[in-house]
Design an enzyme around this catalytic site. Sequence first.
Site, PDB file in Angstrom:
ATOM      1  N   LYS A  14       0.815  -1.222   0.000  1.00  0.00           N
ATOM      2  CA  LYS A  14       0.000   0.000   0.000  1.00  0.00           C
ATOM      3  C   LYS A  14       0.847   1.271   0.000  1.00  0.00           C
ATOM      4  O   LYS A  14       0.599   2.173  -0.792  1.00  0.00           O
ATOM      5  CB  LYS A  14      -0.917   0.049   1.229  1.00  0.00           C
ATOM      6  CG  LYS A  14      -1.927  -1.051   1.332  1.00  0.00           C
ATOM      7  CD  LYS A  14      -2.812  -0.842   2.551  1.00  0.00           C
ATOM      8  CE  LYS A  14      -2.030  -0.791   3.859  1.00  0.00           C
ATOM      9  NZ  LYS A  14      -1.486  -2.068   4.299  1.00  0.00           N
ATOM     10  N   ARG A  89      -9.062   1.783   9.731  1.00  0.00           N
ATOM     11  CA  ARG A  89      -8.633   0.411   9.962  1.00  0.00           C
ATOM     12  C   ARG A  89      -9.653  -0.388  10.772  1.00  0.00           C
ATOM     13  O   ARG A  89      -9.416  -1.547  11.085  1.00  0.00           O
ATOM     14  CB  ARG A  89      -7.313   0.422  10.728  1.00  0.00           C
ATOM     15  CG  ARG A  89      -6.119  -0.083   9.939  1.00  0.00           C
ATOM     16  CD  ARG A  89      -4.911   0.018  10.848  1.00  0.00           C
ATOM     17  NE  ARG A  89      -3.776  -0.724  10.410  1.00  0.00           N
ATOM     18  CZ  ARG A  89      -2.819  -0.252   9.610  1.00  0.00           C
ATOM     19  NH1 ARG A  89      -2.925   0.941   9.100  1.00  0.00           N
ATOM     20  NH2 ARG A  89      -1.763  -0.987   9.333  1.00  0.00           N
ATOM     21  N   ARG A 128      11.222  -7.174   4.584  1.00  0.00           N
ATOM     22  CA  ARG A 128      11.270  -5.755   4.936  1.00  0.00           C
ATOM     23  C   ARG A 128      11.879  -5.575   6.334  1.00  0.00           C
ATOM     24  O   ARG A 128      12.595  -4.617   6.592  1.00  0.00           O
ATOM     25  CB  ARG A 128       9.857  -5.166   4.903  1.00  0.00           C
ATOM     26  CG  ARG A 128       9.832  -3.688   5.214  1.00  0.00           C
ATOM     27  CD  ARG A 128       8.462  -3.092   4.989  1.00  0.00           C
ATOM     28  NE  ARG A 128       7.544  -3.391   6.060  1.00  0.00           N
ATOM     29  CZ  ARG A 128       6.261  -3.059   6.069  1.00  0.00           C
ATOM     30  NH1 ARG A 128       5.732  -2.467   5.018  1.00  0.00           N
ATOM     31  NH2 ARG A 128       5.488  -3.342   7.089  1.00  0.00           N
ATOM     32  N   ARG A 134      12.242  -2.504  11.049  1.00  0.00           N
ATOM     33  CA  ARG A 134      11.067  -1.959  11.738  1.00  0.00           C
ATOM     34  C   ARG A 134      10.761  -2.791  12.964  1.00  0.00           C
ATOM     35  O   ARG A 134      10.693  -4.010  12.891  1.00  0.00           O
ATOM     36  CB  ARG A 134       9.863  -1.960  10.777  1.00  0.00           C
ATOM     37  CG  ARG A 134       9.556  -0.585  10.236  1.00  0.00           C
ATOM     38  CD  ARG A 134       8.451  -0.615   9.231  1.00  0.00           C
ATOM     39  NE  ARG A 134       7.175  -1.049   9.798  1.00  0.00           N
ATOM     40  CZ  ARG A 134       6.030  -0.926   9.142  1.00  0.00           C
ATOM     41  NH1 ARG A 134       5.996  -0.396   7.949  1.00  0.00           N
ATOM     42  NH2 ARG A 134       4.913  -1.344   9.688  1.00  0.00           N
ATOM     43  N   ARG A 145      -0.374  -8.854  13.368  1.00  0.00           N
ATOM     44  CA  ARG A 145      -0.912  -7.759  12.553  1.00  0.00           C
ATOM     45  C   ARG A 145      -1.833  -8.273  11.459  1.00  0.00           C
ATOM     46  O   ARG A 145      -2.834  -7.642  11.121  1.00  0.00           O
ATOM     47  CB  ARG A 145       0.224  -6.933  11.963  1.00  0.00           C
ATOM     48  CG  ARG A 145       0.757  -5.945  12.993  1.00  0.00           C
ATOM     49  CD  ARG A 145       2.094  -5.369  12.631  1.00  0.00           C
ATOM     50  NE  ARG A 145       2.104  -4.737  11.334  1.00  0.00           N
ATOM     51  CZ  ARG A 145       3.156  -4.715  10.530  1.00  0.00           C
ATOM     52  NH1 ARG A 145       4.260  -5.315  10.877  1.00  0.00           N
ATOM     53  NH2 ARG A 145       3.087  -4.092   9.390  1.00  0.00           N
TER      54      ARG A 145
HETATM   55  P1  ADP Z   1       1.294  -1.998   7.721  1.00  0.00           P
HETATM   56  O1  ADP Z   1       2.663  -2.387   7.281  1.00  0.00           O
HETATM   57  O2  ADP Z   1       0.664  -2.987   8.634  1.00  0.00           O
HETATM   58  O3  ADP Z   1       0.395  -1.557   6.617  1.00  0.00           O
HETATM   59  P2  ADP Z   1       1.341   0.726   8.758  1.00  0.00           P
HETATM   60  O4  ADP Z   1       2.658   1.281   8.414  1.00  0.00           O
HETATM   61  O5  ADP Z   1       0.169   1.166   8.003  1.00  0.00           O
HETATM   62  O6  ADP Z   1       1.494  -0.842   8.742  1.00  0.00           O
HETATM   63  O7  ADP Z   1       1.026   0.951  10.320  1.00  0.00           O
HETATM   64  C1  ADP Z   1       1.932   0.537  11.313  1.00  0.00           C
HETATM   65  C2  ADP Z   1       1.243   0.541  12.666  1.00  0.00           C
HETATM   66  O8  ADP Z   1       0.732   1.854  12.966  1.00  0.00           O
HETATM   67  C3  ADP Z   1       0.019  -0.376  12.784  1.00  0.00           C
HETATM   68  O9  ADP Z   1       0.351  -1.714  13.034  1.00  0.00           O
HETATM   69  C4  ADP Z   1      -0.734   0.296  13.943  1.00  0.00           C
HETATM   70  O10 ADP Z   1      -0.151  -0.034  15.184  1.00  0.00           O
HETATM   71  C5  ADP Z   1      -0.506   1.760  13.684  1.00  0.00           C
HETATM   72  N1  ADP Z   1      -1.600   2.320  12.865  1.00  0.00           N
HETATM   73  C6  ADP Z   1      -1.505   2.760  11.579  1.00  0.00           C
HETATM   74  N2  ADP Z   1      -2.690   3.189  11.144  1.00  0.00           N
HETATM   75  C7  ADP Z   1      -3.566   3.025  12.163  1.00  0.00           C
HETATM   76  C8  ADP Z   1      -4.954   3.263  12.340  1.00  0.00           C
HETATM   77  N3  ADP Z   1      -5.716   3.769  11.345  1.00  0.00           N
HETATM   78  N4  ADP Z   1      -5.524   2.979  13.538  1.00  0.00           N
HETATM   79  C9  ADP Z   1      -4.791   2.476  14.528  1.00  0.00           C
HETATM   80  N5  ADP Z   1      -3.491   2.208  14.426  1.00  0.00           N
HETATM   81  C10 ADP Z   1      -2.866   2.470  13.273  1.00  0.00           C
END
Ligand code: ADP
Length: 187
Positions: A14, A89, A128, A134, A145
């Site tokens: 994404k 989310r 990654r 990370r 997750r």
């Molecule tokens: P991913 O690689 O899972 O797509 P992101 O980079 O989008 O991860 O998000 C990393 C972390 O940030 C999530 O696992 C969550 O803890 C937090 N996070 C991101 N967006 C949201 C959201 N809309 N609501 C709650 N927590 C969020």
Amino acid sequence: MTRMLIIGPPGAGKGTQAVRIAERLGIPAISTGDIFRENIRGGTELGKEAQSYTDAGNLVPDSVTNRMVRDRLSWDDCAQGFLLDGYPRNTAQAEELDRILQESGTQLDVVLQLTADRDELVARLLNRAQEQGRTDDTEDVIRHRLDVYDRETAPVIGLYADRGLVTEVDGLGTIDEVTERIAQALA
Ligand code: ADP
């Protein structure tokens, strides 16, 4: 002028695609994950609030996340549209987004769903983890997750599908291939 979301499981690509597509459309790509990570790195209040949740692969509480998104969408650069990556989310966040847009007299144009199968996702995320280090990318946290995604986020797609907003794109292939696929799906 496009107001859109990109939704898909962790590892679907994404973030990468959001930046490319937003650039083509001339709108800002807004990643809640990136905003959290920047704040954690910078040691801000928001970062301190978020870190324990992101490290464990849990969602940051809606009260924190909703406030952050509401503020970000009020910036001038969103007047011409936006691409939200990582929000909403869960269904409560989707309802909040409805309220935010309603208050500004606007609505979503399209929800892009990026798909990929589970084995591919785990492989990409582990890769990654090695490249970027990370802290939320250990194997146990990755699996958690993905479970949170299935339980909390996947239902959000159904909600937008009922409104006829969802366009599904296969996230398998090279980065360029997927970008072209998305561009065609949006055209
Ligand atoms: P991913 O690689 O899972 O797509 P992101 O980079 O989008 O991860 O998000 C990393 C972390 O940030 C999530 O696992 C969550 O803890 C937090 N996070 C991101 N967006 C949201 C959201 N809309 N609501 C709650 N927590 C969020």
